[in-house]
Design a protein around this motif. Structure first.
Motif, PDB file in Angstrom:
ATOM      1  N   VAL A 265       0.851  -1.202   0.000  1.00 16.07           N
ATOM      2  CA  VAL A 265       0.000   0.000   0.000  1.00 16.07           C
ATOM      3  C   VAL A 265       0.881   1.244   0.000  1.00 16.07           C
ATOM      4  O   VAL A 265       0.666   2.192  -0.758  1.00 16.07           O
ATOM      5  N   ARG A 266       1.905   1.224   0.854  1.00 16.14           N
ATOM      6  CA  ARG A 266       2.798   2.381   0.986  1.00 16.14           C
ATOM      7  C   ARG A 266       3.503   2.680  -0.345  1.00 16.14           C
ATOM      8  O   ARG A 266       3.598   3.812  -0.776  1.00 16.14           O
ATOM      9  N   ILE A 267       3.960   1.622  -1.000  1.00 19.41           N
ATOM     10  CA  ILE A 267       4.683   1.801  -2.268  1.00 19.41           C
ATOM     11  C   ILE A 267       3.728   2.263  -3.370  1.00 19.41           C
ATOM     12  O   ILE A 267       3.968   3.242  -4.056  1.00 19.41           O
ATOM     13  N   LEU A 268       2.620   1.520  -3.539  1.00 17.17           N
ATOM     14  CA  LEU A 268       1.744   1.768  -4.695  1.00 17.17           C
ATOM     15  C   LEU A 268       0.990   3.088  -4.595  1.00 17.17           C
ATOM     16  O   LEU A 268       0.582   3.647  -5.605  1.00 17.17           O
ATOM     17  N   SER A 269       0.800   3.598  -3.363  1.00 20.40           N
ATOM     18  CA  SER A 269       0.093   4.879  -3.245  1.00 20.40           C
ATOM     19  C   SER A 269       1.006   6.030  -3.669  1.00 20.40           C
ATOM     20  O   SER A 269       0.577   7.157  -3.790  1.00 20.40           O
ATOM     21  N   GLN A 270       2.289   5.734  -3.909  1.00 22.70           N
ATOM     22  CA  GLN A 270       3.224   6.794  -4.315  1.00 22.70           C
ATOM     23  C   GLN A 270       3.524   6.785  -5.805  1.00 22.70           C
ATOM     24  O   GLN A 270       4.254   7.637  -6.288  1.00 22.70           O
ATOM     25  N   VAL A 271       3.052   5.772  -6.525  1.00 23.05           N
ATOM     26  CA  VAL A 271       3.457   5.663  -7.937  1.00 23.05           C
ATOM     27  C   VAL A 271       2.248   5.656  -8.858  1.00 23.05           C
ATOM     28  O   VAL A 271       1.138   5.306  -8.449  1.00 23.05           O
ATOM     29  N   ASN A 272       2.489   6.044 -10.090  1.00 23.16           N
ATOM     30  CA  ASN A 272       1.432   6.021 -11.095  1.00 23.16           C
ATOM     31  C   ASN A 272       2.085   5.873 -12.466  1.00 23.16           C
ATOM     32  O   ASN A 272       2.729   6.791 -12.944  1.00 23.16           O
ATOM     33  N   HIS A 273       1.958   4.701 -13.054  1.00 22.65           N
ATOM     34  CA  HIS A 273       2.569   4.463 -14.362  1.00 22.65           C
ATOM     35  C   HIS A 273       1.759   3.387 -15.076  1.00 22.65           C
ATOM     36  O   HIS A 273       1.306   2.430 -14.446  1.00 22.65           O
ATOM     37  N   ARG A 274       1.622   3.537 -16.391  1.00 24.27           N
ATOM     38  CA  ARG A 274       0.761   2.588 -17.140  1.00 24.27           C
ATOM     39  C   ARG A 274       1.285   1.162 -17.099  1.00 24.27           C
ATOM     40  O   ARG A 274       0.539   0.212 -17.353  1.00 24.27           O
ATOM     41  N   SER A 275       2.595   0.966 -16.807  1.00 27.22           N
ATOM     42  CA  SER A 275       3.135  -0.403 -16.763  1.00 27.22           C
ATOM     43  C   SER A 275       3.227  -0.958 -15.343  1.00 27.22           C
ATOM     44  O   SER A 275       3.875  -1.965 -15.110  1.00 27.22           O
ATOM     45  N   LEU A 276       2.582  -0.284 -14.390  1.00 29.35           N
ATOM     46  CA  LEU A 276       2.508  -0.788 -13.014  1.00 29.35           C
ATOM     47  C   LEU A 276       1.037  -0.992 -12.674  1.00 29.35           C
ATOM     48  O   LEU A 276       0.190  -0.171 -13.041  1.00 29.35           O
ATOM     49  N   VAL A 277       0.735  -2.074 -11.974  1.00 28.37           N
ATOM     50  CA  VAL A 277      -0.653  -2.338 -11.571  1.00 28.37           C
ATOM     51  C   VAL A 277      -1.143  -1.211 -10.666  1.00 28.37           C
ATOM     52  O   VAL A 277      -0.423  -0.751  -9.794  1.00 28.37           O
ATOM     53  N   ARG A 278      -2.397  -0.769 -10.897  1.00 24.18           N
ATOM     54  CA  ARG A 278      -2.935   0.345 -10.109  1.00 24.18           C
ATOM     55  C   ARG A 278      -3.667  -0.142  -8.873  1.00 24.18           C
ATOM     56  O   ARG A 278      -4.470  -1.075  -8.927  1.00 24.18           O
ATOM     57  N   LEU A 279      -3.372   0.508  -7.761  1.00 24.74           N
ATOM     58  CA  LEU A 279      -4.079   0.242  -6.513  1.00 24.74           C
ATOM     59  C   LEU A 279      -5.300   1.153  -6.483  1.00 24.74           C
ATOM     60  O   LEU A 279      -5.180   2.366  -6.604  1.00 24.74           O
ATOM     61  N   LEU A 280      -6.501   0.564  -6.333  1.00 27.18           N
ATOM     62  CA  LEU A 280      -7.726   1.379  -6.337  1.00 27.18           C
ATOM     63  C   LEU A 280      -8.130   1.779  -4.918  1.00 27.18           C
ATOM     64  O   LEU A 280      -8.776   2.801  -4.718  1.00 27.18           O
ATOM     65  N   GLY A 281      -7.755   0.942  -3.936  1.00 28.92           N
ATOM     66  CA  GLY A 281      -8.129   1.271  -2.558  1.00 28.92           C
ATOM     67  C   GLY A 281      -7.686   0.175  -1.616  1.00 28.92           C
ATOM     68  O   GLY A 281      -7.146  -0.849  -2.042  1.00 28.92           O
ATOM     69  N   CYS A 282      -7.883   0.408  -0.328  1.00 31.30           N
ATOM     70  CA  CYS A 282      -7.507  -0.632   0.641  1.00 31.30           C
ATOM     71  C   CYS A 282      -8.376  -0.504   1.883  1.00 31.30           C
ATOM     72  O   CYS A 282      -8.976   0.533   2.147  1.00 31.30           O
ATOM     73  N   CYS A 283      -8.416  -1.594   2.632  1.00 31.48           N
ATOM     74  CA  CYS A 283      -9.166  -1.619   3.880  1.00 31.48           C
ATOM     75  C   CYS A 283      -8.181  -2.104   4.936  1.00 31.48           C
ATOM     76  O   CYS A 283      -7.660  -3.207   4.843  1.00 31.48           O
ATOM     77  N   MET A 284      -7.879  -1.236   5.905  1.00 29.67           N
ATOM     78  CA  MET A 284      -6.778  -1.523   6.825  1.00 29.67           C
ATOM     79  C   MET A 284      -7.222  -2.131   8.152  1.00 29.67           C
ATOM     80  O   MET A 284      -6.818  -1.685   9.199  1.00 29.67           O
TER      81      MET A 284
END
Length: 289
Positions: free
Chosen positions: A53-72
């Motif tokens: 979550v920490r990593i993916l919430s900082q990145v945005n690129h078409r060749s990386l899987v997108r994180l839509l949300g999380c439940c902590m």
């Protein structure tokens, strides 16, 4: 999430791993999603999900899987991703899904390299994936590559040349230098990506006990053939069969690029940015003829 996955119905299970399970789900508006659940009460699994979550919430690129949300919920954190419909690169290379043409393989290599170069050079601080392998490269309906699974990823510290950490990753893809001295650098991902390039060329697994004992490890097998100047013998015959001379040249070029990525000493390996640029060059050579 229970509604979306039909109460985590087993028929919606997409895969399992050390971290827990991934289910397919559908949101009320019809959007397909992938839902990753940590193992209940397993702190290591929970840590990996929180790290992702920490990593993916900082990145945005078409060749990386997108994180839509999380439940902590700390007993069992859950992550929601975009759903990638066409399985993993490994599925396609090892006969579980439709085979890939050389053209597709080349563009998958290019897109994956672009995603990793983004993590190393454009993310702040830089991010080392630490588990690059063909099962962590997902393909969408157009066979475009999306790098996934950031559970082992690490944020680099800008003033350090490496991170000292216990060697983690997957056998067959693990940078031997990282394995020996526990120093994780961007070049550890380059090594693993070199193994993925070999898989794209050969359609062979990184570790395969059905090969002769000296050749179980794909890196060692290909390096031996390179020494004997027989690199092209390793290439999957289904892609060489009707290949043009130009296509054969691009295969050879990718083979030599892969060999430079899997150099024993990390200083001798190119950076991910250089790898991406080199693949781009190889593709233009192919297109210009």
């Amino acid at each position: 999430m229970k509604d979306a996955t039909n109460n985590f119905l087993r028929t919606n299970l997409l895969g399992t791993g050390g971290f827990g399970e991934v289910y397919k789900g559908v949101l009320p508006d019809g959007t397909p999603i992938a839902v990753k659940c940590a193992k209940i009460g397993n702190t290591k699994s929970t840590d990996q999900v929180l790290n992702e979550v920490r990593i993916l919430s900082q990145v945005n690129h078409r060749s990386l899987v997108r994180l839509l949300g999380c439940c902590m919920d700390m007993d069992q954190p859950i992550m929601v991703y975009e759903f990638i419909s066409n399985g993993t690169l490994a599925d396609h290379l090892h006969g579980l899904r439709s085979p890939l043409t050389w053209h597709h393989r080349l563009s998958i290599a290019h897109q994956t390299a672009e995603g990793l170069a983004y993590l190393h050079f454009l993310a702040v601080p830089p991010i080392y994936h630490r588990d690059v392998k063909s099962t962590n490269i997902l393909l969408d309906e157009k066979l475009s590559a999306k790098v996934s699974d950031f559970g082992l990823s690490r944020l680099a510290e800008s003033d350090l040349s490496h991170i000292s950490t216990c060697a983690q990753g997957t056998l067959g893809y693990l940078d031997p230098e990282y394995y020996r001295n526990f120093q994780l650098t961007d070049k550890s991902d380059v090594y693993s990506f070199g193994v993925v390039l070999l898989e794209l060329l050969t359609s062979q697994k990184a570790i395969d006990f059905t090969r002769p004992s000296d050749d179980v490890n794909l890196v060692i097998y290909v390096k031996r053939l390179v020494m004997e100047e027989r690199l092209m013998e390793a290439v999957d015959p289904t892609i060489t069969k009707d290949a043009t001379d130009i296509e054969l040249d691009t295969m050879k070029a990718i083979g030599f690029l892969a060999v430079s990525c899997i150099e024993e000493t990390r200083q001798n390996r190119p950076s991910m940015k250089e790898v991406h640029e080199e693949i781009e060059l190889i593709m233009t050579l192919g297109e210009n003829h």
